[in-house]
Design a protein around this motif. Structure first.
Motif, PDB file in Angstrom:
ATOM      1  N   HIS A 284      -0.434  -4.500   6.252  1.00 61.80           N
ATOM      2  CA  HIS A 284      -1.693  -4.320   6.982  1.00 61.80           C
ATOM      3  C   HIS A 284      -2.908  -4.694   6.139  1.00 61.80           C
ATOM      4  O   HIS A 284      -4.039  -4.543   6.579  1.00 61.80           O
ATOM      5  N   GLU A 285      -2.674  -5.174   4.902  1.00 65.91           N
ATOM      6  CA  GLU A 285      -3.800  -5.570   4.038  1.00 65.91           C
ATOM      7  C   GLU A 285      -3.603  -7.040   3.701  1.00 65.91           C
ATOM      8  O   GLU A 285      -2.983  -7.361   2.704  1.00 65.91           O
TER       9      GLU A 285
ATOM     10  N   CYS B 281       0.842  -1.191   0.000  1.00 70.11           N
ATOM     11  CA  CYS B 281       0.000   0.000   0.000  1.00 70.11           C
ATOM     12  C   CYS B 281       0.881   1.245   0.000  1.00 70.11           C
ATOM     13  O   CYS B 281       2.029   1.198   0.440  1.00 70.11           O
TER      14      CYS B 281
ATOM     15  N   GLU C 187      -9.175  -4.443   3.150  1.00 72.41           N
ATOM     16  CA  GLU C 187      -8.782  -3.284   3.966  1.00 72.41           C
ATOM     17  C   GLU C 187      -8.912  -1.971   3.192  1.00 72.41           C
ATOM     18  O   GLU C 187      -9.615  -1.052   3.638  1.00 72.41           O
TER      19      GLU C 187
ATOM     20  N   SER D 296       0.694   3.590   1.990  1.00 72.83           N
ATOM     21  CA  SER D 296       1.086   3.879   3.376  1.00 72.83           C
ATOM     22  C   SER D 296       2.367   3.138   3.749  1.00 72.83           C
ATOM     23  O   SER D 296       3.154   3.631   4.550  1.00 72.83           O
TER      24      SER D 296
HETATM   25 ZN   LIG Z   1      -3.224   0.334   3.102  1.00 80.74          ZN
END
Ligand SMILES: [Zn+2]
Ligand SMILES: [Zn+2]
Length: 336
Positions: A58-59, A37, A143, A39
């Motif tokens: 985180h995904e 991502c 996510e 991020s």
């Molecule tokens: Zn993300």
């Protein structure tokens, strides 16, 4: 097991670490797919606070391999998607239902170890079951999709509305599909890359404009006869933000979604905002939208295959995160 660790700002390596065990209230998940991502790139560069060292990612989605004590609703063997954002449940924001604004928010893959690894442990309340036969790469979209759903909720798109979306990355291309599903009659994507404009038209956009080639504000105001009912800013770029405000119809809704670097100022014209009553609504993270994202992905109603432009192994993650997105790149999926 192998895990990709952010060791310090600008330094990420794949290394062998001890395989975690599911403690009380946790699930041990064998990761099958994890999305890289924007991020992650911000965290790598130190532009977004993280714990260091930490396993990022985180995904992600995977199979429940071990169930800790005091876990309800999981037996092991389920395919699950993980909501990475863990709210405390007790602060002022949480007790008023604003969990994305939690004062002690922690996040899997940010402040605790995440999914760029063969295994990850997560609190069971963060996991949502997916159909066993679902493509795990699709599960990894839950996510970002959950964050988009919060934005679409805030946008209050009504059937027949015109919607302008700025930014043609994975977020913009998910927003196009959600706006169409919400009944928008016109969905206009504004992005510089030709391949992204082409993809947008294939997944439901009615128009796609190149802001570098012509005046995108004028183009949007022209096709919508005066401005879009809803504008969703997904680029996080000051110029785009300013232009986007001018694309909104009088009385329209402007959703601020893109992440502009902290400290950046953008000039606005308060008089124009006042007399046009453009309603600016920020949409941050995924409060109570992850289970809906999982349901939507499970229903296979979204075009996701076109958004996956590359799959990599864990050994390639550091290189992808450490470099700028390649032209044509939309979503890179990690297959541990
Ligand atoms: Zn993300
Ligand atoms: Zn809280």
């Amino acid at each position: 097991m192998k895990a990709v660790r952010l060791e310090s700002i600008g330094s990420m390596t794949m290394r062998s670490v001890e395989k975690p065990v599911a403690r009380q209230g946790e699930l041990l998940i064998r990761v099958l797919a994890a999305g890289i991502c924007g991020s992650d790139r911000h965290m790598y560069k130190g532009e977004y606070p993280t714990a260091i060292p930490v396993t990022m990612g985180h995904e992600f989605c995977g199979i429940v391999e071990e169930v800790g004590d005091e876990v309800a609703g999981f037996a092991g063997g389920e395919l699950v998607t993980v909501d990475p954002n863990i709210a405390c449940g007790r602060c002022h924001a949480c007790t008023r239902g604003r969990v994305n604004l939690c004062e002690s928010l922690t996040a899997i893959g940010v402040t605790r170890d995440g999914g760029f690894a063969e295994y990850a442990t997560v609190p069971y309340r963060q996991a949502f079951t997916l159909p066993a036969d679902l493509n795990p790469a699709h599960g990894a979209f839950c996510e970002p999709l959950a964050c988009c759903l919060h934005a679409i909720d805030k946008a209050e798109v009504r059937p027949g509305d015109s919607v302008a979306i700025l930014g043609g990355g994975v977020i913009g291309l998910l927003m196009v599909q959600l706006a169409r599903m919400a009944g928008a009659s016109q969905v206009i994507l504004i992005t510089r890359q030709l391949s992204r404009r082409q993809t947008a038209l294939q997944v439901g956009a009615t128009h796609a404009f190149d802001p570098a080639a012509s005046d995108a504000v004028a183009a949007v105001r022209d096709v919508t006869h005066g401005g879009a009912d809803v504008v969703i800013e997904c680029a996080g770029v000051p110029d785009t933000l300013q232009g986007g405000l001018k694309m909104a119809r009088r009385g329209g809704i402007f959703v601020l979604f893109g992440v502009t670097p902290a400290g950046i100022e953008v000039p606005v014209l308060p008089f124009d905002l006042l007399v046009s009553e453009v309603d600016i609504r920020p949409a941050y993270l995924n409060p109570f939208t992850h289970s809906r994202a999982a349901a939507l992905v499970a229903s296979r109603a979204l075009e996701l295959d076109m958004l996956v432009t590359k799959s990599v192994g864990l050994e390639e993650v550091a290189e992808v995160v450490g470099s700028a997105p390649l032209p044509g790149e939309i979503k890179v999926i990690v297959r541990p």
